[in-house]
Structures are given as C-alpha cells and as structure tokens.
Scaffold this active site. Structure first.
Site, mmCIF file in Angstrom:
data_model
loop_
_atom_site.group_PDB
_atom_site.id
_atom_site.type_symbol
_atom_site.label_atom_id
_atom_site.label_comp_id
_atom_site.label_asym_id
_atom_site.label_seq_id
_atom_site.Cartn_x
_atom_site.Cartn_y
_atom_site.Cartn_z
ATOM 1 N N GLU A 182 0.813 -1.226 0.000
ATOM 2 C CA GLU A 182 0.000 0.000 0.000
ATOM 3 C C GLU A 182 0.843 1.270 0.000
ATOM 4 O O GLU A 182 0.463 2.268 0.613
ATOM 5 C CB GLU A 182 -0.934 0.017 1.219
ATOM 6 C CG GLU A 182 -1.990 -1.057 1.200
ATOM 7 C CD GLU A 182 -3.089 -0.819 2.236
ATOM 8 O OE1 GLU A 182 -2.810 -0.165 3.266
ATOM 9 O OE2 GLU A 182 -4.214 -1.289 2.025
ATOM 10 N N GLU A 251 -6.700 -7.623 -0.486
ATOM 11 C CA GLU A 251 -7.232 -7.580 0.882
ATOM 12 C C GLU A 251 -8.709 -7.228 0.859
ATOM 13 O O GLU A 251 -9.080 -6.080 0.649
ATOM 14 C CB GLU A 251 -6.507 -6.523 1.743
ATOM 15 C CG GLU A 251 -5.103 -6.901 2.112
ATOM 16 C CD GLU A 251 -4.424 -5.845 3.003
ATOM 17 O OE1 GLU A 251 -5.128 -5.090 3.706
ATOM 18 O OE2 GLU A 251 -3.186 -5.795 2.973
#
Ligand code: GAL
Length: 844
Positions: A182, A251
């Site tokens: 991320e 995710e």
C-alpha cells in the site's frame, strides 16, 4: 557402495523429473493469473503464520481448503525473522518454510507478501527496530541504507524459498509475491524520492527472478510487469493500470481489527459475500480474505497504537481456530457457486445489461455454449423482482444471485443456507480442585518489582528522552525518574502542601509514582495529558514516571518516526500559590525495562518467588506466579484476566501477549443487529460497547502440559490474580437456521460441470460440528412466518402445526439432517404468504 551411489543418482534424477513435471508456469493476461496455460479463478485467504502455532497450522489450512480456498496469503514478518541484525529466526511460529510446505501439502497455492513492510497491525509494521538506528536511514524512500537492508532481506527470503524449491516455477506452491504494501496510499508524502523508491522496489523485486509474477497493492502506478492490486471492503470498481493485467483483490477485509479501548467490529456475512460476488461479477478473478484466520498477537508483536492481543478480525475461522458460522459456511457455498461458473468466467468478458435502477445482470457466454450469470441488486432499500432471459428472479436489496447455467440460482448472497453455531466459553477454575478464592490465593507467589530505578544500567540525561530511541523497543517499559529536594523554607511548596503534577506523553500509558506510591495514570492513542494532584514532603521526594508502549505504530507516512513516551512538559504547579516549575529539562534518571525482565521472571524459574501470605493484591508492579493443570478436554483454551489490571503474561515461559481487561470499549456506536445493506465501513457494525475490549486471551493447547504448568504475570496497575480463570471455547451446542421458500436449493445439488442435478426445493440442513455429537433436541421449529433470531425465535401468525414433529423426526438422534422447505412437506398454513422454516436445535 557403487550400487548405493547409482541408486542415489537415479533417485536424484527421478526427483528432478518429478520436480520439472510439477513445476508450473505462472503468467497472467487481462482476465486472470494463468497457471500452465490455464486461466484461474482463485479464492484466497490470509493466515499469518506467527499468529498461530505450527501445531495449529495443518488444521487451519485444512479448514481453509474445506471452505473453498485455493490460495493462502501471508506477509513475511521481518522483525520476527531478524530480531537482531544478521541473527535470523526461522523456528517455531516463524518457521516460514514449514508453513509454506504445509500449504503445499494440502494442495493449495501461496501468495507470499514479502514486503518487507507489512503494516498488518504488527509491531512497527514488521520492520525490526534496529533498522531505525542505522546512520542516515530513512524508511520507505529513496535512501541507500534503507534500500540496502530491504534488498538484503527480500533477497534472503527469495533465496530461502528457492533453496527449498517453493516457487511454482520450481514445483512449489508460491504463485505470486508481493513487494512493498500500500505504498501508493502514502507515497505523495515522500515526494519525488517516493516515486524513485517505488520504481526501485519494483525493479529490485523483479531482479530476484522468482519465476512467478509480483504484485504491488494499492499502487496505481506499479510499473510493468508488476500487477497493481486492490485492497478494501469492496474492489468491484477497481481497474488495473494496464489492459494486460488481471483484476485482483489482495485484501478483502472480512471484519476489522480490535484496539484496546475500542468496541469489537464485525462484518455481516451477507455484505462480505455481496462484495465478493460483485467483484467476480465485474470481471475480478483473484480475491483474498484479509483475514481468513486472524489469530493472536502473541508476545509484543501487536502494532500500535493500542492494538489488542486478539487479532480475531471476525474472520471465517476465529482466533481459536474454530470455524465461525454462518460466515464460514455461507462463504464456502459462495465459493462453490463461483467455481461452478469458472469456465464461462474465464473464457470471456461479461455482457452487462441493466435490469432497472440499481439492478444489473452480467452474463458470461462462450461460443461453445457455456454460460453463467450474476444478477445484482445494488440498491440498499428494496427487494426487487427482475426478469432475465425470460425468467423471473427475486433479488433482495444489496444482494447478488449467481446462476451457473444462466438460468437456475445456485446462490444468493443474502440467503444463508449455513446454520449459525453457538459458541460458549466454559469456565474452569485455574486448578481443577480449587473451589475457594482463599485457597487459590495461597497457590500464588509473587515478587515486587521495584518502583523507580533499580538496575545498574540506569543512566542520567538532561531533558526528556523519546522512548523508542531510548529502549530500542527491547521492552515496553521506560522509567523517567527525578529526585527533588524540597527545603522547609521553600516558597513554592510548603511542607505537605498540595501540588499538581502535569505530564504530557505521546503514548501509550503513563504511571506516575510520587515517593514510591502510585499517584495517577493515564493512557491514550496519540496524546496523554495528565494533571495529578499530589503531596510532596519537605526533604527528599522522588517522581518516578513509568512510560509504557502498547505496540509501535504500523501505518501511515513516516509512522516509524512517530515515537513514544513522555514528551513533556512535565511541570509542578503549586495548588496554593498557582505558580509552577517546569521539570522537563532537569537531570532525569532513565531505566530501560524492568528488573524482572532482566532476570527473566517470565520463565518462572527464579528462586526469589515469595509464597508467604498474604498475597499482595491491587498494588502496582507485582510479578505473580502460579502452577496449574491443563483445563480438561481438548477445546481451545483462553485465560480470563478479569480481576487483573494490565500487564504481560507467560505460560511455561512462552509470552501469550499483553493483557488489559480494564481497558474499556468506548460506549458509542454499537448496534445489536447491524443492517448489512449498504456500504460497510470499519465502524459501521460494532459490539461490546462499554465493556472491556478484551478479557479472554488465547493460550494455544500445545503450550500447555497435562499438569505442572507455570503462569506468570507482570501486573502493572494493580489487580487480583486469584480472580483469573480458564475458559475453554466450545462450539455448536446449538444450531439455528431460517430457510425461506425463496432460498436457492443447496449448492451441492449442482454437479461440477455446472449442471443442476435435481431441481429441488430449498432445504434446511443441520450438522453438529463435533463428530461425536448428535442432535438431541429441537427447541424450536416453525414453518410459516417465524420471527426472531437464534435464542429468540417465535411463531408468527402463520405456523404449520406439524413443524416441530416433522423436524424432530428428521433430525433427533442423528449428527446431521435435511428437511425440505416446502408445502409438500409441511402443508400450507397460509396460502398467500411467503413462508420460511426456522429451527433451533441442540447438539451433544
Ligand atoms: C491495510 C494493510 C494491512 C492491514 C489492514 C487493516 O491497509 O495493508 O496490512 O493493516 O489495512 O487491517
């Protein structure tokens, strides 16, 4: 000898042939990951290996496989593997090779997120704290010292995997690796250097030549051939940054993490299933549950600020390794339904048609005639009846129906065919025969941790030091200590006069001791500001401030520099005159860690344990020890710390993590029944408001012997350890389920070639989860318009009088039973109404 060598050579060659034969070629195209030339629909789930024990792994992996997963995704935890520079740990819970091999043995793939930055609510995001002390280092940016360390560790992991032949290209299970995590969420804070670093990470990863693709999550500009993937509660709107890359979701948050002081988040399975289904409906082909099993933050592994020891996450497999129903079962059915569509999904892009406002049909139709369709009602308010290919379908609000043959419904995300299984914690005293707390009290021994400075390595420095720089996170604890001489003629304070001690800290807990007595304490996520009324005396006074970290920050730009501890100002204000003095820049004495940590009291071995009564309780900073026999049975074990304050606990020398039952969840935002319709967010569905965030702490069975176990706790704030008890987690003593006439027939009524085997009515099916159990009673059964949920079912105005006897006959005495939900079976108690069958059963 010669013959032996020949055999050796032949078997070596054979092994090579086997490996080569099994080696898989993993690539990708715009639709999917392609394994050995075949596109794949993949369903993945995260299990972080150090959050459970090697003894638990095979069962967790098997339950994942049974739940329909193809892939296990895990981060690699750098600070666990290299706690001290160049001193590696790949043992026990950190035996990554063993974990990957167990996944392979079960026939599943692995997605290895090497990072090495993880985030993951893990201490310091997975970075070893020693990194922070490398001269000139700056994390996660274009910085040579950082890049050198990152490359060294990443290469170390890749080499280890290669040595063990664990990449798919070598015949192993790893089909995908992740670099960074991320970074795109924060890279703008790092400016131009951030972009350089991101590109460097990508090429560094590629240079390691794993033979399988790499991904970067939440990195819209991930350079080719790295696949940029999506993280979030929904990723159906996501598109990768190239037409040649598949749409992948690394995710899908199955719930959310718990923090000390927070209520417990949960995510209704109807919404989770909706998110998954619409992702595959909209061309996604790889989806990962974060988490599928969350587990436990043992030792001091939890991130911060204030992440709890439980990392249950409301995942399909709970913290203790038990399947959570109906979440696990409903998702298993969903996975089967999606897999029934696999050929059509992979062969083509969908044709999308609107069936009305908020109503969308996506059909995957191949030239060879196989087809599958997804019908979505993305409206949050009203159910709809739609017509698709000439047939009529009922679509509840916020739901998707999956039609593997474009005609018959195999699954609807809002219609659950899996029963809810009750879970209970059965209490057991710490010692099987101890029946009074007095008796229990005598079984405890203790050691008092000195208040203030007691270790030889204490040192003096002017001013207030930042905590992580001072402790290097070798301990949660840092003493800041000051001696003050107050003369009788002091104008600032007269003898015995009252003052207010003001302390400011950035986390996470502070205890203030004046002259050896606890005067006040506080805690907070970012900022603690304490004003403690105190009494000083003429002559010598000591101010001992104990600053305690509860997990180092793990997320955000520059999280590594947030720091912890007492920042100041620390001032004394006279209650009488109102004048104040600033103590911040005085000569403070520092002590890193506690004396009992240095002497390893957690192991229980010391000869200093005091067993004479009375046992001191409700006093700060006491080490307690007792011995206990294993709780009976084989169910998972927790310790209920109710009665204690806060601290760290060890079972047979193994740290089970921080306990803090006095950390109370804020009384705000909880709902008993959360509406699954509409977008989910981390604080949409909360429970446990106003109660302790966590009272129960998992102790893996494999850490407990049948008898003679040691439990040690370091109690910081004061508590009564004799109140501690065991709880064993049991599941499935009662089963509940409501199946309506509009539910799809069980997904198992489909053959694997997506042909419906027999057009059956909906079926209510129950199965006792424990293999030795049978259904002993039916506590409630009603076919008609029953209302309520488990434990509170009641008959509606319409009820077939035969409901109970029919269900009893079908179920009692068997481990599992199936009852068709139809008027053919129950008769029709109310002609014009839509009916359901609700059942509550007991197993034992
Ligand atoms: C994501 C992160 C994960 C985890 C998750 C929240 O942003 O990539 O590592 O922290 O949030 O549980």
């Amino acid at each position: 000898m010669v013959r032996g060598r020949k055999i050796e050579i032949v078997s070596f060659l054979l092994l090579q042939i086997v490996v080569v034969a099994m080696a898989a070629n993993v690539t990708y195209d715009h639709r999917a990951l392609v394994i050995d030339g075949k596109r794949k629909i993949l369903i993945s789930g995260s299990i972080h290996y150090p959050r459970s024990t090697p003894e638990m792994w095979p069962d967790l992996i098997q339950k994942s496989k049974d739940g329909g997963l193809d892939v296990i995704e895990t981060y690699v935890f750098w600070n666990g593997h290299e706690p001290h520079k160049n001193k590696y740990n790949f043992e026990g819970r950190y035996d990554l090779v063993k974990f990957v091999k167990l996944v392979a043995k079960a026939g599943l793939y692995v997605h290895l997120r090497i990072g090495p930055y993880a985030c993951a609510e893990w201490n310091y995001g997975g970075f070893p704290v020693w990194l922070h002390f490398i001269p000139g280092i700056k994390f996660r940016t274009d910085n040579e010292p950082f890049k050198a360390e990152m490359q060294r560790f990443t290469a170390k992991i890749v080499d280890l995997m290669k040595q063990e032949r664990l990449y798919a290209s070598q015949g192993g299970p790893i089909i995908l690796s992740q670099v960074e995590n991320e970074y795109g969420n924060v890279d703008s804070s790092y400016g131009a250097a951030g972009k350089i670093y991101m590109k460097w990470s990508a090429s560094m990863a590629l240079s390691l030549d794993t033979g399988v693709p790499w991904n970067m999550c939440q990195q819209g500009d991930a350079p080719d051939p790295i696949i940029n993937t999506c993280n979030g509660f929904y990723c159906d709107q996501f598109t990768p940054n190239s037409n040649n890359k598949p749409k992948m979701w690394t995710e899908n948050w199955s719930g959310w993490f718990l923090g000390f002081g927070d209520p417990t988040p949960y995510r209704p399975v109807e919404d989770l299933a909706f998110a998954v289904a619409i992702f595959y409906q909209r061309s996604g082909t790889f989806q990962n549950y974060y988490m599928y099993h969350g587990g436990t933050n043992f030792e001091r592994t939890s991130g911060g600020p204030l992440i709890s020891t439980s990392y249950d996450y409301d995942a399909p497999i709970d913290e203790y390794g038990l399947v959570r129903e109906p979440k696990w079962g409903h998702l298993r059915d969903l996975h089967k339904a999606i897999k029934l569509c696999e050929d059509a999904l992979l062969a083509t892009d969908p044709t999308v048609t609107s069936l009305g406002s908020n109503l969308v049909a996506s059909e995957y139709k191949t030239s060879s005639g196989s087809c599958a369709a997804f019908l979505a009602n993305i409206g949050t308010e009203s159910d709809a009846t739609v017509t698709f290919n000439g047939n009529s379908y009922h679509l509840p609000a916020w739901s998707i129906s999956i039609l593997p043959d474009s005609k018959n419904v195999a699954f609807n995300t809002a219609k659950i065919n899996a029963a809810t299984e009750s879970t209970t914690f059965a209490r057991q005293a710490l010692k099987p025969n101890a029946d009074s707390s007095e008796e229990l009290g005598s079984q405890w021994s203790y050691i008092k941790e000195p208040i203030g400075i007691s270790k030889a390595d204490a040192f003096v420095k002017p001013g207030l030091l930042e905590q992580i720089n001072t402790t290097a996170d070798e301990s949660d604890y840092l003493w800041y200590s000051l001696r003050m001489d107050i003369k009788g003629d002091e104008t600032f304070l007269d003898e015995g006069s009252k003052a207010v001690l003001h302390v400011q800290s950035i986390g996470q807990v502070v205890y203030a001791f004046i002259n050896g007595k606890l005067a006040g304490s506080g805690n907070g996520k970012q900022k603690i500001s304490l004003d403690i009324p105190i009494n000083l005396v003429t002559g010598k006074n000591t101010i001992d401030l104990l600053s305690v970290t509860v997990g180092l920050a793990n997320y955000g730009a520059f999280f590594d520099l947030i720091g912890a501890g007492i920042t100041g100002p620390v001032t004394l204000k006279s209650a009488k005159s109102g004048s104040s003095i600033d103590l911040s820049s005085q000569q403070w004495t520092y002590q890193v860690g506690l004396k009992g940590e240095d002497t390893d009291l957690g192991s229980g071995d010391s000869s200093e344990w005091v067993s004479k009564s009375p046992l001191p309780t409700m006093q700060p900073l006491i080490w307690y020890k007792t011995t206990f026999d294993a709780p009976s049975g084989s169910d998972p074990v927790a310790i209920d710390f109710t009665g204690t304050g806060k601290g760290i606990a060890w079972v047979n020398g193994q740290s089970i993590g921080r306990y803090w039952p006095t950390s109370i969840a804020r009384n705000d935002g909880c709902t008993d029944s959360c509406n699954y319709r509409g977008s989910y967010s981390a604080n949409k569905c909360l429970k446990n408001c106003g109660k302790p965030s966590q009272t129960l702490y998992h102790v893996p069975r494999s850490w407990i012997k049948p008898s003679g176990n040691t439990l040690v706790l370091l109690e910081e704030m004061g508590g009564d350890p004799t109140k501690i008890s065991f709880a064993t987690k049991q599941t499935g003593s009662s089963l509940c389920l409501t199946v309506s006439q509009s539910h799809p027939a069980p997904v198992d009524s489909w053959a694997s070639d997506s042909k419906i085997l027999n057009r059956t009515s909906p079926v209510l099916s129950l199965k006792c989860p424990v293999s030795t159990h049978v259904i002993t009673s039916i506590n409630f059964a009603s076919f008609g318009t029953p209302t309520g949920t488990c434990g509170s079912f009641s008959h509606g105005r319409c009820n077939s009088p035969r409901s109970l006897s029919i269900v009893r006959k079908a179920c009692v005495g068997s481990r599992s039973c199936k009852v068709e939900v139809s008027t053919r079976v129950f008769g029709d108690p109310c002609r014009s109404l839509a009916k359901s069958l609700a059942v509550e059963a007991s197993c034992s």
